[in-house]
Write a protein that holds these residues in place. Structure first.
Motif, short mmCIF file in Angstrom:
data_model
loop_
_atom_site.label_atom_id
_atom_site.label_comp_id
_atom_site.label_asym_id
_atom_site.label_seq_id
_atom_site.Cartn_x
_atom_site.Cartn_y
_atom_site.Cartn_z
N LEU A 64 -90.09 17.59 38.73
CA LEU A 64 -89.30 17.47 37.49
C LEU A 64 -87.76 17.47 37.78
N PRO A 65 -86.86 16.96 37.41
CA PRO A 65 -85.31 16.48 37.82
C PRO A 65 -84.54 17.67 37.53
N GLY A 66 -84.76 18.56 36.59
CA GLY A 66 -83.74 19.69 36.38
C GLY A 66 -84.39 20.77 35.45
N GLU A 72 -89.77 20.34 28.54
CA GLU A 72 -89.96 18.98 27.95
C GLU A 72 -90.98 18.13 28.84
N GLY A 73 -91.41 18.71 29.95
CA GLY A 73 -92.25 17.84 30.58
C GLY A 73 -93.50 18.40 30.10
N LEU A 74 -93.51 19.66 29.74
CA LEU A 74 -94.83 20.00 29.25
C LEU A 74 -94.91 19.37 27.61
N ASP A 75 -93.93 19.24 27.01
CA ASP A 75 -94.20 18.84 25.68
C ASP A 75 -94.22 17.45 25.71
N LYS A 76 -94.05 16.58 26.48
CA LYS A 76 -94.23 15.29 26.72
C LYS A 76 -95.64 14.92 27.68
N ASN A 77 -96.29 15.99 27.89
CA ASN A 77 -97.76 16.05 28.49
C ASN A 77 -97.43 15.21 29.93
N VAL A 93 -88.94 26.92 22.69
CA VAL A 93 -89.88 27.36 21.79
C VAL A 93 -89.04 27.43 20.47
N LEU A 94 -87.84 28.02 20.46
CA LEU A 94 -86.97 28.20 19.23
C LEU A 94 -86.52 26.82 18.91
N LYS A 95 -86.53 25.94 19.70
CA LYS A 95 -86.22 24.50 19.12
C LYS A 95 -87.53 23.75 18.83
N GLY A 96 -88.77 24.42 18.71
CA GLY A 96 -89.86 23.90 18.02
C GLY A 96 -91.11 23.55 18.97
N SER A 97 -90.80 23.80 20.64
CA SER A 97 -91.74 23.64 21.56
C SER A 97 -93.01 24.40 21.16
N ASN A 98 -94.36 23.81 21.47
CA ASN A 98 -95.31 24.70 21.49
C ASN A 98 -95.80 25.25 22.55
N THR A 99 -94.80 25.47 23.64
CA THR A 99 -95.34 26.00 24.92
C THR A 99 -95.17 27.68 24.78
#
Length: 321
Positions: A64-66, A72-77, A93-99
């Motif tokens: 992944l580039p950065g 983001e890579g997790l969120d986008k599967n 997570v604080l921005k809504g990610s379910n990671t």
């Protein structure tokens, strides 16, 4: 007759090799900038020593580039599981990610302040150019704390924002930067070339959880057995890395994957483990106090606002337990 036939068949079954259990594919996110970094040593050890294969895991490493792309890579599967610096997991997570963090990575990566040969003290940095990473990065936070500890206010030096050890190293070599924070092996290599090591991050941050391996909460629950096996494989790798009797082999893996000369690779491992400076986890554990320290540091820099969240919001220890 039938008895002899049954005995013959039984003997053949015992002697025949047992077919390998089908391996579960697991997509692992690795930041491009860490491909030749010591932060990936556990990954390479787990691959080369067969710890993943023993747990019936076929790991597909996806670059992944950065730093912002790991969560983001997790969120986008795009990946199932991903190595990430802890501040970016918290931010996501604080921005809504379910990671959530499920496996511990390098706990307290040491960054040294390396300066041009003519600079011999922190006081010599007044008016000079110092390279920082992103403000939210613990590298930048540690650097500012270290400079402050040695009497420098932020108005005493100039800064430029450069992401990645290699980028900062090039700035120092080119002469555009007077001092930069460097990880290993670059700090050891530059010191051997005559550059000055002024100090390192352990002076100001002795306990930290610098990075973790994260997954989507739903995916980890649905694939609990696979997540546990992955955690065990990395636990095997970290135990192998710290065992003194394996030092020569680990030096070889480190030299081959970072392009560090064997003597530098050996010096890095001695620096980490003799004595143990808490750089690497013992067996892939996540330090709850270390995560809490990251949250505290982010709060101190206004990257997080009060009331500060607790560590358990960002980690799930069931897979390690």
């Amino acid at each position: 007759m039938h008895v002899r036939l049954l005995l013959a068949i039984a003997t053949m079954l015992v002697a025949a090799p047992i077919s390998a259990q089908a391996q579960d594919k697991l997509r692992y996110g690795q930041i491009v900038g860490s491909v030749k970094s010591v932060s990936s040593l556990a990954l390479y050890t787990a691959q080369r020593k067969g710890f993943l294969a023993r747990r019936n895991i076929a790991l597909e490493v996806i670059h992944l580039p950065g730093v912002h792309h790991m969560i983001e890579g997790l969120d986008k599967n795009l990946v199932d599981i991903s190595h990430t610096a802890t501040p970016y997991l918290i931010e996501g997570v604080l921005k809504g990610s379910n990671t959530v963090g499920v496996v511990g990575g390098p706990a307290n990566t040491i960054f040294s302040v390396i300066a041009k040969p003519g600079i011999k003290s922190f006081a010599d940095l007044k008016g000079k150019m110092f390279a920082m990473s992103l403000p939210v990065d613990t590298i930048s936070i540690a650097s500012r704390l270290l400079l402050a500890k040695h009497g420098l206010k932020e108005s005493d030096y100039r800064t430029t924002e450069l992401i990645g050890t290699q980028t900062r190293a090039k700035c120092l070599t080119a002469g555009d930067c007077d001092a930069v924070p460097l990880g290993q092996p670059d700090d050891i290599v530059f010191a051997a070339k005559g550059y000055t090591k002024l100090g390192d991050s352990l002076e100001v941050i002795p306990v930290l959880q610098f990075s973790m391996i994260a997954a989507r909460r739903v995916w980890a629950v649905q694939n609990k057995d696979l997540t546990v096996r992955f955690a065990r494989a990395f636990g095997d790798a970290y135990r192998f890395m710290r065992d003194p009797k394996n030092r020569d082999e680990v030096v070889g893996i480190l030299a081959a994957t970072t392009d560090a000369p064997p003597d530098v690779a050996r010096a890095m491992l001695a620096f980490y483990y003799e004595p143990d400076r808490g750089v690497m986890p013992r067996q892939a554990e996540i330090s709850v106090p270390g995560v809490a320290k990251v949250i505290e540091l982010l709060g101190a820099t206004d990257a997080l606002k009060a009331p500060l969240p607790t560590a358990d919001r960002f980690i799930d220890l069931q897979y390690l337990n």
